[in-house]
Motif scaffolding. Structure first.
Motif, mmCIF file in Angstrom:
data_model
loop_
_atom_site.group_PDB
_atom_site.id
_atom_site.type_symbol
_atom_site.label_atom_id
_atom_site.label_comp_id
_atom_site.label_asym_id
_atom_site.label_seq_id
_atom_site.Cartn_x
_atom_site.Cartn_y
_atom_site.Cartn_z
ATOM 1 N N MET A 1 0.820 -1.234 0.025
ATOM 2 C CA MET A 1 0.093 0.131 0.016
ATOM 3 C C MET A 1 1.023 1.285 0.048
ATOM 4 S SD MET A 1 -3.061 -0.876 -0.209
ATOM 5 C CE MET A 1 -4.031 0.568 0.180
ATOM 6 N N ALA A 2 2.102 1.328 0.627
ATOM 7 C CA ALA A 2 2.874 2.341 0.773
ATOM 8 C C ALA A 2 3.352 2.664 -0.629
ATOM 9 C CB ALA A 2 3.851 2.310 1.660
ATOM 10 N N GLY A 3 3.491 1.947 -1.274
ATOM 11 C CA GLY A 3 3.989 2.210 -2.895
ATOM 12 C C GLY A 3 3.118 2.781 -3.750
ATOM 13 N N GLY A 11 1.089 9.362 6.207
ATOM 14 C CA GLY A 11 0.913 9.402 7.461
ATOM 15 C C GLY A 11 -0.502 8.936 7.836
ATOM 16 N N GLU A 12 -1.394 9.358 6.733
ATOM 17 C CA GLU A 12 -2.908 8.968 6.838
ATOM 18 C C GLU A 12 -2.870 7.461 6.679
ATOM 19 O OE1 GLU A 12 -5.268 10.895 4.268
ATOM 20 O OE2 GLU A 12 -4.369 13.027 4.970
ATOM 21 N N LEU A 13 -2.164 6.825 5.907
ATOM 22 C CA LEU A 13 -2.268 5.399 5.654
ATOM 23 C C LEU A 13 -1.956 4.624 6.812
ATOM 24 C CD1 LEU A 13 -2.442 3.036 4.158
ATOM 25 C CD2 LEU A 13 -0.008 3.150 3.347
ATOM 26 N N GLN A 14 -0.669 5.232 7.410
ATOM 27 C CA GLN A 14 -0.211 4.487 8.833
ATOM 28 C C GLN A 14 -1.152 4.686 9.891
ATOM 29 O OE1 GLN A 14 2.365 2.431 8.806
ATOM 30 N NE2 GLN A 14 2.685 2.764 6.730
ATOM 31 N N GLY A 15 -1.752 5.843 9.960
ATOM 32 C CA GLY A 15 -2.667 6.145 11.056
ATOM 33 C C GLY A 15 -4.002 4.946 11.010
ATOM 34 N N GLY A 16 -4.366 5.011 9.780
ATOM 35 C CA GLY A 16 -5.581 4.069 9.375
ATOM 36 C C GLY A 16 -5.243 2.868 9.846
ATOM 37 N N PHE A 17 -4.030 2.218 9.346
ATOM 38 C CA PHE A 17 -3.629 0.796 9.831
ATOM 39 C C PHE A 17 -3.503 0.647 11.304
ATOM 40 C CE2 PHE A 17 -1.264 -0.175 5.587
ATOM 41 C CZ PHE A 17 -2.460 -0.727 5.193
ATOM 42 N N THR A 18 -3.128 1.697 12.041
ATOM 43 C CA THR A 18 -2.749 1.639 13.432
ATOM 44 C C THR A 18 -4.147 1.594 14.109
ATOM 45 O OG1 THR A 18 -0.709 2.734 13.360
ATOM 46 C CG2 THR A 18 -1.867 2.772 15.622
#
Length: 80
Positions: A1-3, A11-18
């Motif tokens: 997903m990061a790619g 940051g939004e992606l990592q926050g969503g995963f967390t």
């Protein structure tokens, strides 16, 4: 997903995963250990199936994989 996600949205992606991980860490054990396991192992249940929690977990993983595959398939650029 990061790619697939632009650099300014990492940051939004990592926050969503967390957030998703926190949600599942709270409600997963409640669902599997307090609801499913006792329901399928106590006397008088429709059938004895102590592996019901593992089966439901596998079904959830399959559904998540299908959703991820569909989402990634739409966003992968086609190279010729």
């Amino acid at each position: 997903m990061a790619g697939v996600i632009p650099a300014n949205a990492q940051g939004e992606l990592q926050g969503g995963f967390t957030s998703l991980m926190s949600f599942t860490s709270i409600f997963g054990p409640l669902l599997m250990n307090i609801v499913l396991f006792p329901y399928f192992t106590q006397p008088g249940t429709p059938f004895y199936f102590p592996g019901a929690a593992m089966f439901v977990g596998a079904v959830f993983c399959l559904i998540a994989s299908l959703i991820a595959r569909t989402a990634l398939k739409k966003n992968i650029p086609v190279t010729t």
